[in-house]
Design a protein around this motif. Structure first.
Motif: not given
Length: 200
Positions: A27-32, A63-70, A167-172, A186-191
């Motif tokens: 959802a974060h990526l879709a919003m962006a 979280r920073l590393e997740w974002l870099r990968a995503a 789709v939300s962080s809290s639901e994950v 979540v993005p495949t790159s961080i799963a």
């Protein structure tokens, strides 16, 4: 503001998506992606501190590393860490880096827009004053946001693809705790990173 991913050239219109990103979701990526219809660049902003919550669960560096990968492979998405957590604080940091002449938007969902507009800013600038410096891009999640009449010209609706309301962080996090399938949120790159990390 400390950048970890940059975009070139500098944008005339910048949309900022601040969040806790615990974890980043589809959802974060879709919003962006939707915000790119209004902006040249979308900056994912990870504040070091939040006005309404504390860091719990996954560590800041995780979280920073997740974002870099995503965000890898998205040429118009950038990433920075901010000192402030309020929109007005992040706006000042962005203007110091990008220049005061750019057009600035903040990207959020309906629930966040309601919280931001209704927030008690005390002796600070009211939301009406803040919206002289930036506009809001509000993604329709669980309904469309209806802004007060006085700020309607500074709030723009964004349509998202279907199927993202849940789709939300809290639901994950809930699904992980419950032992339910979560990887498709979540993005495949961080799963894989999340699967093998001690993050909850």
């Amino acid at each position: 503001m400390e950048h970890y991913i940059t975009v070139s050239p500098a944008p005339a219109k910048l949309a900022i998506l601040p969040g806790a990103f615990n974890p980043p979701t589809r959802a974060h990526l879709a919003m962006a992606d939707a915000a790119l219809t209004m902006a040249d660049e979308v900056l994912f902003a990870l504040p070091r501190a939040f006005p309404h919550k504390e860091y719990i669960g996954s560590e800041f560096q995780t979280r920073l590393e997740w974002l870099r990968a995503a965000l890898a492979g998205y040429p118009r998405f950038s990433l920075a860490v901010t000192e402030g957590g309020l929109f007005t604080e992040i706006a000042r940091e962005a203007q110091a880096v990008y220049g005061a002449g750019m057009e600035l938007f903040f990207l959020c969902g309906r629930d966040a827009a309601e919280r931001i507009v209704g927030w008690d800013y005390g002796e600070g600038d009211s939301i009406h004053k803040q919206l002289e410096s930036f506009a809001l891009l509000v993604a329709a999640r669980d309904g469309v946001y209806e802004p007060p009449r006085q700020i309607r010209n500074r709030v723009h609706a964004l349509a998202l693809p279907p199927g993202l309301d849940e789709v939300s962080s809290s639901e994950v996090r809930r699904r992980i705790r419950a032992g339910e399938p979560w990887r498709e949120l979540v993005p495949t790159s961080i799963a894989e990173m999340m699967q093998h990390g001690d993050i909850w």
